[in-house]
Scaffold this active site. Structure first.
Site, PDB file in Angstrom:
ATOM      1  CD  GLU A 190       6.412  47.938   2.401  1.00 31.30           C
ATOM      2  OE1 GLU A 190       5.385  47.371   2.087  1.00 31.30           O
ATOM      3  OE2 GLU A 190       6.577  48.765   2.905  1.00 31.30           O
TER       4      GLU A 190
ATOM      5  CB  CYS B 232       1.991  40.412  -1.818  1.00 28.49           C
ATOM      6  SG  CYS B 232       1.897  41.840  -2.923  1.00 28.49           S
TER       7      CYS B 232
ATOM      8  CB  CYS C 156       5.150  52.516  -7.601  1.00 24.91           C
ATOM      9  SG  CYS C 156       4.262  52.001  -9.040  1.00 24.91           S
TER      10      CYS C 156
ATOM     11  CB  CYS D 255      -2.220  53.935  -8.204  1.00 23.65           C
ATOM     12  SG  CYS D 255      -2.007  53.140  -9.529  1.00 23.65           S
TER      13      CYS D 255
ATOM     14  CB  CYS E 138      -0.846  52.721  -4.155  1.00 26.62           C
ATOM     15  SG  CYS E 138       0.589  51.590  -4.032  1.00 26.62           S
TER      16      CYS E 138
ATOM     17  CB  CYS F 111       1.310  47.933  -1.323  1.00 25.26           C
ATOM     18  SG  CYS F 111       3.003  47.847  -2.038  1.00 25.26           S
TER      19      CYS F 111
END
Length: 371
Positions: free
Chosen positions: A109, A123, A130, A134, A137, A364
């Site tokens: 993205e 961004c 990832c 977190c 997220c 995100c």
């Protein structure tokens, strides 16, 4: 502290083609490769680099100031492959979200956010998924597939600029908006893919290509302390900005919101940030996502003031962008205002980031998760 949390391992490595993708080489690397492979003069790198990053051509045949035989040879020994554009969503506030496809079919993205300069802040992503987890997220729900290659990072900006150009022309606009700022805050932990991110910065700032000023580029981190230390050693803080995702003022809360804190706690993180050299024109940014009834009290705001008092910094306060992959809520506007007022009353340079793109899943990772 180190036994309870580990960085995720990638499911696989970066795909390697039999021919190098020239979009992922800096101008110096491109010059070395052309000289080694073809005995080409050094100025040839300037020509090829400009075709790829200023004119954004899709094939070697379009490079008309190169000899025809050399264009044919390049086609046999190199690649200029692009990311595929899978989906583009437009929000009522002007935000655009792109879902792009890698050559091996992965979804990543990138988001374009209108800024005050009649341009856009973009961004961009640095990983597929990832390596961190977190809790707030959406990308964390995807796991960690692999790092992005340099050309896959750089081409996100090229694809966005092409989109803006096409939109402006279709609307009969008198001017084409530019990508004026780039933030490495999309999918992934940028400093976990340090080498590729570093090279992509060199390419994006090159005057012969996108020519984005280093002062307009920011690299975000969730607190990967060894990489922050490398960021400091290599002087990157003098070239681009650093944004640290803090999001809590006590280790107990940060352990829950950002499990990386169990490996490198707040004091260790701030000690690493303290060593990052910055220019007079740049401040370290601390990102603080406000989560209702988790980290948004006046007491949290006062502790944040105490933690950051010594730093030449500013704080981005970001009300949580709700999505179905996290159990948190956005605080009320009144609570957000009270939190910001405590910071500003204490003299902290603080910006309230208005949530953007709620109507297009702009948190995100949401669009990639849907893929």
């Amino acid at each position: 502290m180190g036994e309870t949390w580990q960085i995720r391992r990638p499911r696989r490595g970066v795909p390697r083609s039999t021919t190098p993708n020239l979009r992922g080489m800096t101008r110096a690397e491109l010059g070395d490769w052309l000289t080694r492979e073809f005995g080409a003069p050094r100025f040839r790198a300037d020509q090829v680099f400009a075709w790829l990053h200023a004119r954004r051509v899709d094939e070697f045949e379009a490079m008309t100031n190169l000899p025809k035989a050399e264009r044919a040879a390049l086609g046999e020994r190199a690649s200029v492959e692009r990311l595929g554009v899978d989906t583009v969503q437009r929000a009522a506030d002007g935000t655009r979200k792109l879902r792009l496809r890698t050559a091996d079919g992965e979804a990543i993205e990138s988001v374009l956010i209108p800024n005050d300069e009649r341009g856009f802040t973009q961004c961009i992503s640095s990983q597929v998924g990832c390596a961190l987890d977190c809790r707030f997220c959406a990308t964390a729900s995807l796991g960690f597939t692999r790092n992005l290659d340099t050309w896959e990072i750089v081409d996100q900006v090229a694809r966005a600029r092409e989109l803006l150009t096409a939109d402006a022309r279709s609307e009969g606009a008198r001017w084409i908006p530019r990508v004026t700022n780039v933030v490495y805050m999309g999918m992934g932990e940028p400093l976990h893919n340090f080498n590729q991110v570093r090279r992509s910065i060199d390419i994006l700032t090159d005057d012969a290509g996108d020519a984005i000023a280093g002062r307009r580029i920011t690299v975000s981190t969730s607190g990967l302390v060894p990489a922050i230390e490398r960021f400091a050693r290599e002087g990157l803080g003098l070239e681009v900005g650093l944004a640290v995702s803090l999001n809590a003022t006590t280790d107990a809360v940060r352990d829950q919101v950002m499990p990386i804190n169990r490996r490198w706690n707040i004091s260790t993180l701030l000690a690493a940030v303290r060593e990052v050299p910055t220019s007079r024109r740049r401040r370290v940014t601390f990102e603080y996502v406000l989560l209702s009834d988790v980290n948004d009290t006046d007491a949290d705001a006062r502790r944040l003031v105490a933690l950051l008092r010594e730093f030449r910094c500013h704080v981005n306060v970001i009300p949580f962008n709700p999505h179905p992959h996290a159990p948190f809520r956005r605080p009320s506007d009144r609570r957000v205002g009270a939190f910001v007022e405590v910071l500003r009353g204490a003299g902290v340079q603080c910006w309230l980031r208005t949530p953007r793109g709620d109507d297009i899943q702009a948190a995100c990772g949401q669009l990639a998760a849907d893929a």
